[in-house]
Design an enzyme around this catalytic site. Sequence first.
Site, PDB file in Angstrom:
ATOM      1  N   ARG A 181      -5.908   1.302   3.786  1.00  0.00           N
ATOM      2  CA  ARG A 181      -4.735   1.777   3.116  1.00  0.00           C
ATOM      3  C   ARG A 181      -4.271   0.941   2.151  1.00  0.00           C
ATOM      4  NH1 ARG A 181      -3.233  -0.123   8.420  1.00  0.00           N
ATOM      5  NH2 ARG A 181      -1.530  -1.631   8.636  1.00  0.00           N
ATOM      6  N   GLU A 209      -1.641  -6.888   7.725  1.00  0.00           N
ATOM      7  CA  GLU A 209      -0.337  -6.860   8.438  1.00  0.00           C
ATOM      8  C   GLU A 209      -0.419  -7.594   9.569  1.00  0.00           C
ATOM      9  OE1 GLU A 209       2.789  -6.588   8.601  1.00  0.00           O
ATOM     10  OE2 GLU A 209       3.227  -4.749   7.862  1.00  0.00           O
ATOM     11  N   HIS A 266       0.956  -1.226  -0.034  1.00  0.00           N
ATOM     12  CA  HIS A 266       0.090   0.043   0.184  1.00  0.00           C
ATOM     13  C   HIS A 266       0.779   1.295  -0.139  1.00  0.00           C
ATOM     14  CE1 HIS A 266       0.913   1.066   4.055  1.00  0.00           C
ATOM     15  NE2 HIS A 266       0.877  -0.171   4.471  1.00  0.00           N
TER      16      HIS A 266
END
Length: 222
Positions: free
Chosen positions: A60, A85, A11
């Site tokens: 994001r 993540e 991102h």
Amino acid sequence: MSKARIFIVRHGETDANKNGVIQGHLDTSLNAVGRSQAELVAFALQQIPFDYAYSSDLSRAASTAEAILKHHSGLQVTKQTELREANMGKLQGLNLAQRAQLLAKPNEKVDLGIESDKSMSQRAEGWWKQSIVQLLDSLPARDEPYRILVVSHGGFIGTLVKKLLRSGQAKCGQGVLIYRIFNASITEIEAGGGSKALIVRYGDIGHLDGQKLVEQNVDEDK
């Protein structure tokens, strides 16, 4: 098994990236630089005829994917929590100084709730087997490889590639170095056809016009 070229994009930049704030599963948004980076990576990939598109469900990553898919009418992104993540637990929202302060408490065990490297490695490999290997097993063979877009996060991308290499499921192409995943970088993997996956490029930022990038990914500093 059918063949595919998989384009894995990190991102674009967020204010948390810029300010060294740990994000993990926090749902942060692209900043102005990140939106510009998303447009640049979209331009770099506009001629790739994508068949499938996957993204982390965090804003994001999803916003970066949406910018890319503006050049690919009719293709919808599938959002997957598996592409997130690492969960950074109680460190999420802290900068490195605050992290150090939290960890410096004497004689106090702090359960941070951080996702372990082993857990994330298993998650990344599980995603690969389900979303890539099983997909390619199910698709009809054709002369041209399938093209798959994936938008995720620096820690996840690095973990996935290193797991594939360590387990012998992939190898690096000539001259490919496993180094750092910058915002809006492109990692490309050739997979399928009964052969070991090939890392064609890793963390490529040639499309970002030499702009200054955030060097450190604090989410990887466990």
